[in-house]
Design a protein around this motif. Structure first.
Motif, PDB file in Angstrom:
ATOM      1  N   ARG A  76       0.845  -1.195   0.000  1.00  0.00           N
ATOM      2  CA  ARG A  76       0.000   0.000   0.000  1.00  0.00           C
ATOM      3  C   ARG A  76       0.879   1.243   0.000  1.00  0.00           C
ATOM      4  O   ARG A  76       2.011   1.220   0.482  1.00  0.00           O
ATOM      5  CB  ARG A  76      -0.919   0.012   1.206  1.00  0.00           C
ATOM      6  N   ILE A  77       0.364   2.322  -0.551  1.00  0.00           N
ATOM      7  CA  ILE A  77       1.086   3.590  -0.575  1.00  0.00           C
ATOM      8  C   ILE A  77       0.856   4.315   0.742  1.00  0.00           C
ATOM      9  O   ILE A  77      -0.266   4.349   1.258  1.00  0.00           O
ATOM     10  CB  ILE A  77       0.632   4.454  -1.766  1.00  0.00           C
ATOM     11  N   GLN A  78       1.932   4.873   1.257  1.00  0.00           N
ATOM     12  CA  GLN A  78       1.855   5.594   2.527  1.00  0.00           C
ATOM     13  C   GLN A  78       2.612   6.908   2.383  1.00  0.00           C
ATOM     14  O   GLN A  78       3.666   6.961   1.748  1.00  0.00           O
ATOM     15  CB  GLN A  78       2.500   4.755   3.626  1.00  0.00           C
ATOM     16  N   THR A  79       2.070   7.964   2.963  1.00  0.00           N
ATOM     17  CA  THR A  79       2.765   9.244   3.008  1.00  0.00           C
ATOM     18  C   THR A  79       3.016   9.598   4.463  1.00  0.00           C
ATOM     19  O   THR A  79       2.220   9.259   5.345  1.00  0.00           O
ATOM     20  CB  THR A  79       1.954  10.366   2.342  1.00  0.00           C
ATOM     21  N   ARG A  80       4.137  10.251   4.694  1.00  0.00           N
ATOM     22  CA  ARG A  80       4.477  10.713   6.038  1.00  0.00           C
ATOM     23  C   ARG A  80       5.341  11.954   5.896  1.00  0.00           C
ATOM     24  O   ARG A  80       5.826  12.264   4.815  1.00  0.00           O
ATOM     25  CB  ARG A  80       5.183   9.631   6.846  1.00  0.00           C
ATOM     26  N   SER A  81       5.520  12.656   6.993  1.00  0.00           N
ATOM     27  CA  SER A  81       6.348  13.854   6.956  1.00  0.00           C
ATOM     28  C   SER A  81       7.055  14.020   8.296  1.00  0.00           C
ATOM     29  O   SER A  81       6.627  13.484   9.320  1.00  0.00           O
ATOM     30  CB  SER A  81       5.505  15.090   6.641  1.00  0.00           C
ATOM     31  N   TYR A  82       8.144  14.770   8.249  1.00  0.00           N
ATOM     32  CA  TYR A  82       8.864  15.132   9.463  1.00  0.00           C
ATOM     33  C   TYR A  82       9.531  16.473   9.225  1.00  0.00           C
ATOM     34  O   TYR A  82       9.616  16.960   8.105  1.00  0.00           O
ATOM     35  CB  TYR A  82       9.882  14.048   9.848  1.00  0.00           C
TER      36      TYR A  82
END
Length: 134
Positions: A76-82
């Protein structure tokens, strides 16, 4: 909602295996996936997709795949940020639920070691017209 991706491609470098503080294996690698069409110069382009897998799948990928290995990924495609140095960094990656090794291990080990039997060494090929299928 549906979030499913299936990719087939080759690893661009050796997988990177790490462990979380709680001991969970995490493996990151990049898969080069050819596009189905060619560009204006007639060349086939590729997309470089970041993949992450966990636990036993992560250890298997690190142990059995290397740069150039052909693999299939279902996930599955996942997006995250920091935040780093005051800037927001966004990452899009595929979380692999399944990684399939798509070529025999012996073929992976021999890649690059055997000469290409189809390489053009400059000598003409002696084939009669009767041998051609067309």
């Amino acid at each position: 909602m549906i979030n499913r991706t299936i990719l087939v491609g080759r690893l661009t470098k050796d997988p990177d295996l790490r462990y979380t503080p709680s001991g969970v294996a995490v493996c990151n690698f990049t898969l080069a996936v050819n596009r189905t069409f060619t560009n204006q110069q007639g060349e086939r382009e590729a997309d470089f997709i970041n993949i992450v897998c966990f636990k036993k799948a992560a250890e298997n990928v690190a142990n059995y795949l290397k740069k150039g290995s052909l693999a299939g990924v279902d996930g599955r495609i996942q997006t995250r940020s920091y935040e780093k140095d005051g800037k927001r960094i966004y990452i899009t990656e595929v979380v692999a639920e399944s990684v399939q090794f798509l070529e025999p291990r012996s073929q992976q080990q021999n890649r690059g070691q055997q000469p290409d039997p189809f390489a053009n060494d400059g000598t003409p090929i002696d084939i009669s017209d009767e041998m051609l299928p067309f």
